[in-house]
Design an enzyme around this catalytic site. Structure first.
Site, short mmCIF file in Angstrom:
data_model
loop_
_atom_site.label_atom_id
_atom_site.label_comp_id
_atom_site.label_asym_id
_atom_site.label_seq_id
_atom_site.Cartn_x
_atom_site.Cartn_y
_atom_site.Cartn_z
N THR A 42 7.31 10.73 -3.34
CA THR A 42 8.05 11.20 -4.51
C THR A 42 7.03 11.63 -5.55
OG1 THR A 42 8.22 8.98 -5.43
CG2 THR A 42 10.06 9.74 -4.06
N VAL A 44 6.65 11.41 -8.92
CA VAL A 44 6.12 10.49 -9.93
C VAL A 44 5.19 9.46 -9.27
CG1 VAL A 44 6.69 8.75 -11.67
CG2 VAL A 44 8.06 10.82 -11.50
N CYS A 45 5.61 8.90 -8.14
CA CYS A 45 4.78 7.91 -7.44
C CYS A 45 3.46 8.53 -6.99
CB CYS A 45 5.52 7.33 -6.25
SG CYS A 45 6.96 6.33 -6.70
N ALA A 46 3.52 9.71 -6.39
CA ALA A 46 2.30 10.36 -5.94
C ALA A 46 1.37 10.62 -7.13
CB ALA A 46 2.63 11.65 -5.21
N LEU A 49 -0.25 7.29 -8.33
CA LEU A 49 -1.25 6.76 -7.42
C LEU A 49 -2.49 7.65 -7.38
CD1 LEU A 49 1.01 5.34 -4.57
CD2 LEU A 49 0.00 4.14 -6.50
#
Length: 158
Positions: A42, A44-46, A49
């Site tokens: 996703t 935002v997560c990518a 991280l």
């Protein structure tokens, strides 16, 4: 949620390469920045991280091990880490589904995933700082480094 000043819940989870990672692996050696994220692949997560990966020198300077946890499978974590160029452990809280996220109080029962919870754990295994963001809200990555600096100087992040 794991309260500041309390013992962090131990866990044993597979990383993206199938190696078991335990919180106690870092006891008396390193601070741990434990980052829960909802889903691999996703935006935002990518983005979060990748930003953490870019700040890896900050974590090394503060003697901290970064561990990222989602309820995705180990296999999903491996493909995600390769695609995004992430070289820190991505841990699979896949089965029992969300058990570690529940232990830290960041499992969203209605969504079946972890919230954006972050915990700084000192080498003694004590939670020294935490923040939980709503699913769509990215975290302020500068706060992690400030929290680690506070732990180094003997305080808490708040």
């Amino acid at each position: 949620m794991s309260a500041i000043g309390t013992a962090a819940a131990d866990f044993a989870l597979p990383d993206q390469h199938g190696r078991t990672v335990r919180l106690t692996d870092f006891r008396e050696r390193k601070n741990v920045v434990l980052v829960f994220y909802p889903f691999a692949f996703t935006s935002v997560c990518a983005g979060e991280l990748q930003a953490l990966q870019a700040r890896s020198a900050d974590f090394e300077r503060e003697n901290a091990q970064l561990l990222a946890v989602s309820c995705d499978s180990m296999h999903t974590q491996r493909v995600f880490s390769e695609q995004e160029g992430l070289d820190f452990p991505l841990l699979a809280d896949f089965w029992p589904h969300g058990e570690v996220a529940r232990a830290y109080g960041v499992f969203a029962e209605d969504k079946g995933c972890a919230l954006r919870g972050t915990f700084v754990i000192d080498p003694a295994g004590t939670v020294r700082w935490s923040v939980v963001n709503a699913l769509p809200d990215a975290r302020d990555l500068h706060e992690y480094v400030k929290a680690l600096e506070a732990v180094r100087s003997g305080g808490t992040g708040h």
